[in-house]
Design an enzyme around this catalytic site. Structure first.
Site, PDB file in Angstrom:
ATOM      1  N   SER A 147      52.851  50.876  11.552  1.00 52.77           N
ATOM      2  CA  SER A 147      52.170  49.933  10.823  1.00 52.77           C
ATOM      3  C   SER A 147      52.634  50.201   9.382  1.00 52.77           C
ATOM      4  O   SER A 147      53.127  51.267   8.964  1.00 52.77           O
ATOM      5  CB  SER A 147      50.683  50.213  10.701  1.00 52.77           C
ATOM      6  OG  SER A 147      50.038  49.524   9.539  1.00 52.77           O
ATOM      7  N   TYR A 160      43.297  55.561  10.715  1.00 55.73           N
ATOM      8  CA  TYR A 160      44.329  54.715  11.279  1.00 55.73           C
ATOM      9  C   TYR A 160      45.591  54.965  10.515  1.00 55.73           C
ATOM     10  O   TYR A 160      46.619  55.297  11.185  1.00 55.73           O
ATOM     11  CB  TYR A 160      43.989  53.224  10.949  1.00 55.73           C
ATOM     12  CG  TYR A 160      44.860  52.181  11.349  1.00 55.73           C
ATOM     13  CD1 TYR A 160      45.008  51.845  12.479  1.00 55.73           C
ATOM     14  CD2 TYR A 160      45.897  51.686  10.415  1.00 55.73           C
ATOM     15  CE1 TYR A 160      46.142  50.730  12.927  1.00 55.73           C
ATOM     16  CE2 TYR A 160      46.894  50.756  10.707  1.00 55.73           C
ATOM     17  CZ  TYR A 160      46.578  50.207  11.910  1.00 55.73           C
ATOM     18  OH  TYR A 160      47.580  49.346  12.338  1.00 55.73           O
TER      19      TYR A 160
END
Length: 257
Positions: A147, A160
């Site tokens: 990401s 995350y």
């Protein structure tokens, strides 16, 4: 001949988190490029639709409803796919989740759940399949979906972000360690794409405006736009690329959020 092949004919792939969104798009894209694809997810009904799309592309689908955070289930699944496909040429570690808690509000349970789903599963899948890839006759490529959050600080989602940063570093170390076996290891770092998981966030006009303000291409990504990079990194077209993270982000990482 200088133009390398982007085709995946004769190759087999595993995609985790393939029930919907990015995972489904990549699984179907790999099939459209010629690969047979094993698909993994907790939700069997989602997998059925992905399998239907793979078969509509003229390729074989192998469905495995399972929990990729459990070692015994991973080992059993890899064995099933080897029996079905004989060898595994491509692994896409896509299974992931996020809980958007502020850092002071993160619980131990949230921490562990995100770590297990995003990072532990990717390592276990890579480890178990990596054991089989050294003897492949048709090449070996591992691709993890990281990401932009593993590279650039975002407003929330500290756990995350930590998993995705770790995934980027894990990609480098595995590439270094397994290069002598002919196993290439890379990752893709997406920004916002239109998926079931982002649907609620992208319904907030102000939030979308904030996203677009830091995205030079000034739009949200469409799922097909991550399929091309995934097929490229899975194929022989990227045969001299390993240990890299390709950000598919409309330019976001050159600007910051």
């Amino acid at each position: 001949m200088y133009l390398p092949t982007f085709r995946l004919d004769g190759k087999t792939a595993i995609v985790t988190g393939a029930g919907r969104g990015i995972g489904r798009a990549i699984a179907v894209g790999l099939a459209e490029a010629g690969a047979d694809v094993a698909i993994m997810s907790r939700t069997e009904s989602d997998l059925r639709e992905t399998a239907r799309l793979i078969e509509a592309a003229g390729r074989k689908a192998c469905m495995l409803a399972m929990d990729v955070t459990e070692r015994d289930q991973v080992q059993k699944a890899v064995s099933v796919v080897i029996d079905e496909f004989k060898e595994i040429n491509i692994l896409v570690n896509n299974a992931g989740m996020n809980i958007r808690s502020k850092a002071l509000e993160v619980t131990d349970e949230e921490w562990q759940k995100i770590m297990d789903t995003n990072l532990k599963s990717a390592f276990m899948m890579s480890q178990e399949i990596g054991r089989t890839m050294a003897d492949n006759k048709n090449g070996a490529s591992i691709l993890s979906i990281s990401s932009v959050g593993g590279h650039t600080a975002l407003r929330t989602g500290v756990v995350y972000a930590a998993t995705k940063a770790a995934m980027i570093q894990m990609t480098k170390v595995l590439a270094l360690e397994w290069g002598t076996f002919g196993i290439r290891v890379n990752s893709l770092g997406p920004w916002y794409f239109k998926t079931p998981l982002t649907e609620k966030l992208l319904s907030d006009e102000q939030y979308v405006n904030d996203i677009l303000a830091v995205t030079p291409l000034n739009r949200i990504g469409e799922l097909y736009e991550i399929v091309g990079p995934a097929v490229f990194l899975a194929s022989d077209a990227s045969s001299y690329i390993t240990g890299q993270t390709l950000f598919v982000d409309g330019g976001m990482t050159i600007k910051g959020f």
